[in-house]
Write a protein that holds these residues in place. Sequence first.
Motif, short mmCIF file in Angstrom:
data_model
loop_
_atom_site.label_atom_id
_atom_site.label_comp_id
_atom_site.label_asym_id
_atom_site.label_seq_id
_atom_site.Cartn_x
_atom_site.Cartn_y
_atom_site.Cartn_z
N ILE A 75 0.79 -1.14 -0.10
CA ILE A 75 -0.18 -0.04 0.05
C ILE A 75 0.83 1.23 -0.19
CG2 ILE A 75 -1.65 1.43 1.38
CD1 ILE A 75 -2.97 -1.35 2.40
N LYS A 76 2.08 1.09 0.85
CA LYS A 76 2.76 2.48 0.85
C LYS A 76 3.28 2.53 -0.63
CE LYS A 76 6.38 4.67 3.54
NZ LYS A 76 7.29 4.93 2.23
N LEU A 77 3.82 1.71 -1.19
CA LEU A 77 4.39 1.71 -2.48
C LEU A 77 3.64 2.37 -3.55
CD1 LEU A 77 7.04 1.50 -4.24
CD2 LEU A 77 6.22 -1.04 -4.52
N LEU A 78 2.40 1.74 -3.47
CA LEU A 78 1.34 2.36 -4.28
C LEU A 78 1.01 3.73 -4.18
CD1 LEU A 78 -0.89 -1.01 -4.81
CD2 LEU A 78 0.91 -0.12 -6.44
N GLN A 79 0.87 4.10 -3.21
CA GLN A 79 0.47 5.45 -2.66
C GLN A 79 1.96 6.41 -3.15
OE1 GLN A 79 -0.39 5.42 1.66
NE2 GLN A 79 -2.21 4.89 1.39
N ASP A 80 3.02 5.90 -3.22
CA ASP A 80 4.11 6.95 -3.37
C ASP A 80 4.30 6.99 -5.02
OD1 ASP A 80 4.59 7.30 -0.64
OD2 ASP A 80 6.23 5.81 -0.76
N LEU A 81 3.66 6.07 -5.63
CA LEU A 81 3.90 6.13 -7.19
C LEU A 81 2.64 6.86 -7.92
CD1 LEU A 81 5.05 2.54 -7.95
CD2 LEU A 81 6.44 4.44 -8.03
N PRO A 82 3.09 7.39 -9.01
CA PRO A 82 1.95 7.86 -9.84
C PRO A 82 1.19 6.69 -10.26
CG PRO A 82 4.12 8.78 -10.60
CD PRO A 82 4.22 7.56 -9.55
N GLU A 83 -0.11 7.13 -10.50
CA GLU A 83 -1.34 6.27 -10.91
C GLU A 83 -0.86 5.51 -12.14
OE1 GLU A 83 -6.25 5.83 -11.24
OE2 GLU A 83 -5.06 7.68 -10.85
N GLU A 84 -0.10 6.02 -13.10
CA GLU A 84 0.31 5.34 -14.41
C GLU A 84 1.35 4.29 -14.01
OE1 GLU A 84 2.27 9.35 -14.37
OE2 GLU A 84 0.44 8.64 -14.01
N HIS A 85 1.84 4.51 -13.23
CA HIS A 85 3.03 3.39 -12.95
C HIS A 85 2.71 2.31 -11.84
CE1 HIS A 85 6.18 6.96 -14.12
NE2 HIS A 85 5.62 6.23 -15.14
N ARG A 86 1.50 2.37 -11.30
CA ARG A 86 1.20 1.45 -10.34
C ARG A 86 0.70 0.11 -11.06
NH1 ARG A 86 -3.06 5.33 -6.99
NH2 ARG A 86 -1.67 6.66 -6.24
N ALA A 87 0.59 0.11 -12.15
CA ALA A 87 0.24 -1.31 -12.60
C ALA A 87 1.46 -2.04 -12.82
CB ALA A 87 -0.58 -1.22 -14.04
N ASP A 88 2.63 -1.39 -13.37
CA ASP A 88 3.84 -1.99 -13.38
C ASP A 88 4.46 -2.35 -12.33
OD1 ASP A 88 3.58 -1.50 -16.30
OD2 ASP A 88 4.74 0.39 -16.17
#
Length: 211
Positions: A75-88
């Motif tokens: 969850i922390k990693l996904l929150q720190d990333l932009p939405e377009e990079h979360r799937a990768d």
Amino acid sequence: MESSSCDTTAPPPHHSSASPQPQPATATVVLSPCAACKILRRRCVDRCILAPYFPPTDPHKFAAAHRVFGASNIIKLLQDLPEEHRADAVSSMVYEAAARARDPVYGAAGAICQLQRQLDGLKAQLARAHADLAAARAHHAQLLALLCGAVEIAGAGHGSPPVAAAAVPVAAAPVVDAALLYVGDSAGAGAGGGGIMQASPIGWADEPLWT
């Protein structure tokens, strides 16, 4: 005599007491919690950050990532990333988790090293194949040059025009002896008897021996 007057006043409007038309019933959509919230046993909110990447139809995907990284880190990693990079990022975590299941020590790095060694071996084989091909081409060119020289010498000796090297097979090339053969009889060789000079197949009789 009283005259009767006509009442021209319009009657008050009559309001109908009919009930309004019933509205069509909307279908109630029950959203299933995402695989992450289902495994974590928590309520899946409307804008759950894990729902787009861990659908309820694939619970093993989150289970593998959760076993290696933990839910809070994901969850922390996904929150720190932009939405377009979360799937990768989710795909990378799932791949790393699967690699860790196969190789707990090295994980994906072990698979990358193994593929790198295979690539180096294939590059070495390709270099050896190129070297063998170059040597074969040089040998072929040398044989072709020798064959052309032999055909030209044979054609000049017999007075015929030289034949193209491509039309003469290698096995048909004549054996050329450039030296003269001296054949002497056994009786006159020791006594100074004259020997017989025989020419090689190139035919030296057409050229003067002394100038």
